[in-house]
Write a protein that holds these residues in place. Structure first.
Motif, PDB file in Angstrom:
ATOM      1  N   LEU A 129       0.845  -1.199   0.000  1.00 59.19           N
ATOM      2  CA  LEU A 129       0.000   0.000   0.000  1.00 59.19           C
ATOM      3  C   LEU A 129       0.882   1.251   0.000  1.00 59.19           C
ATOM      4  O   LEU A 129       0.585   2.237  -0.684  1.00 59.19           O
ATOM      5  CB  LEU A 129      -0.948  -0.010   1.200  1.00 59.19           C
ATOM      6  CG  LEU A 129      -2.002  -1.125   1.194  1.00 59.19           C
ATOM      7  CD1 LEU A 129      -2.815  -1.098   2.481  1.00 59.19           C
ATOM      8  CD2 LEU A 129      -2.923  -1.007  -0.016  1.00 59.19           C
ATOM      9  N   ILE A 130       1.968   1.199   0.742  1.00 55.34           N
ATOM     10  CA  ILE A 130       2.916   2.317   0.762  1.00 55.34           C
ATOM     11  C   ILE A 130       3.501   2.515  -0.639  1.00 55.34           C
ATOM     12  O   ILE A 130       3.547   3.619  -1.173  1.00 55.34           O
ATOM     13  CB  ILE A 130       4.053   2.060   1.769  1.00 55.34           C
ATOM     14  CG1 ILE A 130       3.522   2.095   3.208  1.00 55.34           C
ATOM     15  CG2 ILE A 130       5.184   3.076   1.593  1.00 55.34           C
ATOM     16  CD1 ILE A 130       4.530   1.655   4.260  1.00 55.34           C
ATOM     17  N   VAL A 147       2.391   1.594  -3.603  1.00 56.92           N
ATOM     18  CA  VAL A 147       1.411   2.083  -4.575  1.00 56.92           C
ATOM     19  C   VAL A 147       1.162   3.573  -4.344  1.00 56.92           C
ATOM     20  O   VAL A 147       1.191   4.381  -5.266  1.00 56.92           O
ATOM     21  CB  VAL A 147       0.084   1.288  -4.468  1.00 56.92           C
ATOM     22  CG1 VAL A 147      -0.972   1.906  -5.369  1.00 56.92           C
ATOM     23  CG2 VAL A 147       0.303  -0.171  -4.847  1.00 56.92           C
ATOM     24  N   ASN A 148       0.946   3.942  -3.076  1.00 55.16           N
ATOM     25  CA  ASN A 148       0.653   5.324  -2.753  1.00 55.16           C
ATOM     26  C   ASN A 148       1.799   6.262  -3.139  1.00 55.16           C
ATOM     27  O   ASN A 148       1.579   7.337  -3.700  1.00 55.16           O
ATOM     28  CB  ASN A 148       0.351   5.410  -1.250  1.00 55.16           C
ATOM     29  CG  ASN A 148      -0.048   6.810  -0.843  1.00 55.16           C
ATOM     30  OD1 ASN A 148       0.692   7.497  -0.152  1.00 55.16           O
ATOM     31  ND2 ASN A 148      -1.199   7.257  -1.300  1.00 55.16           N
ATOM     32  N   ALA A 196       2.019   7.116  -6.931  1.00 54.19           N
ATOM     33  CA  ALA A 196       0.859   7.720  -7.592  1.00 54.19           C
ATOM     34  C   ALA A 196       1.295   8.866  -8.498  1.00 54.19           C
ATOM     35  O   ALA A 196       1.922   9.819  -8.035  1.00 54.19           O
ATOM     36  CB  ALA A 196      -0.134   8.219  -6.549  1.00 54.19           C
ATOM     37  N   LEU A 223      -1.906  -3.709  -9.449  1.00 52.13           N
ATOM     38  CA  LEU A 223      -2.200  -2.492  -8.689  1.00 52.13           C
ATOM     39  C   LEU A 223      -1.655  -1.254  -9.392  1.00 52.13           C
ATOM     40  O   LEU A 223      -2.329  -0.226  -9.447  1.00 52.13           O
ATOM     41  CB  LEU A 223      -1.580  -2.585  -7.285  1.00 52.13           C
ATOM     42  CG  LEU A 223      -2.245  -3.567  -6.327  1.00 52.13           C
ATOM     43  CD1 LEU A 223      -1.477  -3.629  -5.021  1.00 52.13           C
ATOM     44  CD2 LEU A 223      -3.691  -3.172  -6.073  1.00 52.13           C
ATOM     45  N   GLN A 246      -3.910   1.961 -10.744  1.00 45.78           N
ATOM     46  CA  GLN A 246      -3.688   3.340 -10.313  1.00 45.78           C
ATOM     47  C   GLN A 246      -3.355   4.247 -11.508  1.00 45.78           C
ATOM     48  O   GLN A 246      -3.845   5.364 -11.604  1.00 45.78           O
ATOM     49  CB  GLN A 246      -2.562   3.411  -9.280  1.00 45.78           C
ATOM     50  CG  GLN A 246      -2.276   4.822  -8.822  1.00 45.78           C
ATOM     51  CD  GLN A 246      -1.538   4.863  -7.505  1.00 45.78           C
ATOM     52  OE1 GLN A 246      -2.134   4.898  -6.448  1.00 45.78           O
ATOM     53  NE2 GLN A 246      -0.223   4.838  -7.574  1.00 45.78           N
TER      54      GLN A 246
END
Ligand code: SF4
Ligand code: SF4
Ligand code: SF4
Lengths: 136, 305
Positions: free
Chosen positions: B237-238, B240-241, B244, B266, B270
Motif C-alpha cells: 500500500l505504501i 502504490v501510494n 501515484a 495495482l 492506479q
C-alpha cells in the motif's frame, strides 16, 4: 458547534483532529483499515475556505484517487467517504456522521465482504501464476 | 562490430561510462553491465532477454556524465527521473534501441527449467532448441506497448473474444472480474508468499529514497520488517501510494519479485485512475507538473463542490 448544540453523535465514532485535510496522508486512512477500522470518514473545510489557502485542494485529489483505488486493494469503497463540512455547519456534521455510521453498520465488520470460499480460489490462482501455466 | 557497439563506443568517448547489457547471465541471457572502455563495450548486446530497466542506476550516478542503453519503456523512466530532478538531463546520453518485445525469462525457466537455453531471432523463439509460442512468454507490458516494433510486418491480430495466450494477461482479466472481497482474499494469499526482500522497491527507478524510505523508519512505524501477510500488505500500500502519478508502468517491480506476486495489477489500476482523473501519464513530458503535486481551483470538483 455540533457538540455545544448538544446534537447526538454516534457512539462508535472516533474523532481524530488534524489541522487541515492537507495533512491527511492517504496512508493514514489505509493504515486505519489495515488496523481493523470498519470505515473512515474525512471531513474538511470547503474548498476555497482553507485556513492554509490550498490544503484541501491538494487533499481532494489524493482522497479521490484513494476512493478509486480501494476496490483494487480489496476494500469496499463504501467504507470510505470524504466531504467538506465547515465549523459552523453543526447540523450538517451531525447528518454526515450519522449517515456514514449507518452505512458502515450495514456493511458490517471489515472483511465481511470476503467470501469464505475466496481464499481457496485465490490460492489456486496463485498456484497457476507461480507455475507459469497458461490457464486456457 | 555491431552498430550498437560502435554507438556505445562513441558515447563512451564523451561520458566514460555506459550502462548496457552483455550475454553473461545464466543460460546466456542478458545481464546488466557497466562499460568504461571501448574494449569492454565490445561484448554489448541488445536482444529480447535485455529485460532490466537500467535507469534504476541513474539517481545514484547523478553529477557525472553517463550513457545508457534504453528501450522505449526504460526511456519513460528516464523522462520521469528528469522531471523529478533526480537525473540531470544534460548529463545523460540515451542510446535508444528499438525492440519487438522482451521475454518473461522467469516464466520460461519455470516451465523449462532454470537456465534453459533461450534463442530468439526476433520472430521465432526457441527454448532448448524447440520452437515455442512467443506470445505466451512475452512480458505482458510488451503486448500493450505502443512502441513495440511488430515482429512480422502485419503483426498477428488476436481474434476478439478468444482467451489470451499469455497467462499474465489472463490473470489481469480474472482480477478485473473479482468482487471487492475476492480481491482482498486474492491479495492476502499473494502477500502470504512475500519474503520481504524489497526487490520490488530496489528494481523500481522511481523508488530512490534509499535510506529514508518509510518502509524502514521506526518512528512513525508504518510497517515493520516482519515477514507476514499484514506487513507485506501495508508495504505494498505504501509503494502504490508513493508511486501515484509517478509510475511509468515499466513492470520492473513485478519482474523483480522472486515469488511472482503480480504487483502490476495495482500499478496498472492506479495509472488508469490517474489517466482518467487528470489526463496524465508519467514519463511523457519532463516539464509536466505531477498531478499530485499541484491542484486546480476551479476544476477537480469532486464531491459536489
Ligand atoms: S514494453 Fe515496449 S519498449 Fe518495453 S520491452 Fe516491451 S516492447 Fe520493448
Ligand atoms: S512501480 Fe513498478 S512499474 Fe511502476 S515505475 Fe516502479 S518498477 Fe516500474
Ligand atoms: S519483491 Fe516480492 S517478495 Fe520481495 S518484498 Fe517485494 S513483494 Fe515481497
Amino acid at each position: 458547534m455540533a457538540g455545544t448544540a448538544r446534537m447526538k453523535q454516534p457512539g462508535d465514532l472516533r474523532v481524530i483532529r488534524l489541522p487541515c485535510t492537507g495533512r491527511v496522508n492517504p496512508l493514514l486512512i489505509l493504515k486505519a483499515f489495515m488496523e481493523g477500522a470498519d470505515g473512515v470518514l474525512v471531513s474538511g473545510c470547503h474548498p476555497g475556505d482553507c485556513h492554509y489557502n490550498v490544503g484541501n485542494y491538494h487533499a481532494r485529489r489524493r482522497l479521490e484517487l484513494l476512493q478509486r483505488m480501494l476496490p483494487a486493494f480489496g476494500i469496499d469503497p463504501g467504507r470510505f467517504h470524504y466531504t467538506w463540512v465547515s465549523a459552523s455547519e453543526g447540523s450538517r456534521w451531525a447528518g454526515v456522521v450519522s449517515d456514514f455510521t449507518r452505512r458502515i453498520e450495514a456493511l458490517g465488520k471489515i472483511g465481511a465482504e470476503v467470501p469464505a470460499n475466496a481464499l481457496a480460489k485465490a490460492e489456486q490462482t496463485a498456484m497457476t501464476d507461480a507455475t507459469g501455466k497458461t490457464t486456457s | 562490430m555491431s552498430e550498437l557497439v560502435s554507438t556505445i563506443q562513441k558515447v563512451l568517448a564523451e561520458t566514460g561510462l555506459v550502462l548496457g547489457w552483455s550475454a553473461t547471465g545464466a543460460g546466456g541471457v542478458a545481464a546488466p553491465e557497466r562499460f568504461h572502455t571501448a574494449e569492454e563495450a565490445e561484448v554489448a548486446i541488445f536482444d529480447s532477454t535485455c529485460v532490466h530497466n537500467l535507469s534504476v542506476h541513474l539517481p545514484r550516478l547523478k553529477g557525472r556524465a553517463v550513457g545508457i542503453v534504453a528501450k522505449a519503456c526504460d526511456a519513460r523512466s528516464i523522462v520521469e527521473l528528469i522531471a523529478e530532478r533526480e537525473v540531470d538531463g544534460d548529463q545523460v546520453r540515451v542510446i535508444e534501441v528499438s525492440c519487438t518485445d522482451t521475454l518473461d525469462v522467469k516464466a520460461i525457466w519455470r516451465r523449462y527449467g532454470y537456465g534453459a537455453l533461450i534463442e530468439d531471432d526476433g520472430s521465432e523463439l526457441r527454448v532448448n532448441g524447440e520452437p515455442v509460442e512467443r506470445e505466451a512468454f512475452v512480458q505482458a507490458k510488451c503486448l500493450d506497448c505502443e512502441d513495440r516494433q511488430p515482429a512480422t510486418p502485419a503483426g498477428k491480430p488476436v481474434p476478439s473474444g478468444s482467451k489470451p495466450a499469455n497467462a499474465r494477461q489472463q490473470l489481469r482479466e480474472d482480477f478485473q472480474a473479482m468482487s471487492v472481497g475476492e480481491r482482498r482474499a486474492f491479495w492476502r494469499e499473494q502477500y502470504a508468499r512475500c519474503i520481504r526482500c524489497h526487490a520490488c522497491r530496489e528494481a523500481c527507478p522511481m523508488c530512490y529514497c534509499r535510506d529514508v524510505c518509510i518502509m524502514q523508519t521506526t518512528d512513525p512505524h508504518w510497517t515493520g520488517g516482519g515477514i507476514n501477510t499484514a506487513e507485506a500488505e501495508m508495504m505494498q500500500l505504501i509503494r502504490v501510494n508513493h508511486l501515484a502519478g509517478r509510475c511509468t508502468a515499466c513492470g520492473e517491480c513485478e519482474r523483480a519479485c522472486p515469488v511472482g506476486i503480480p504487483l502490476m495489477l495495482l500499478m496498472e489500476e492506479q495509472n488508469r485512475a490517474i489517466e482518467e482523473m487528470f489526463d496524465y501519464r508519467a514519463g511523457v513530458d519532463p516539464e509536466a507538473k505531477p498531478p499530485l503535486l499541484t491542484f486546480d481551483i476551479k476544476g477537480d470538483s469532486w464531491d459536489g463542490e
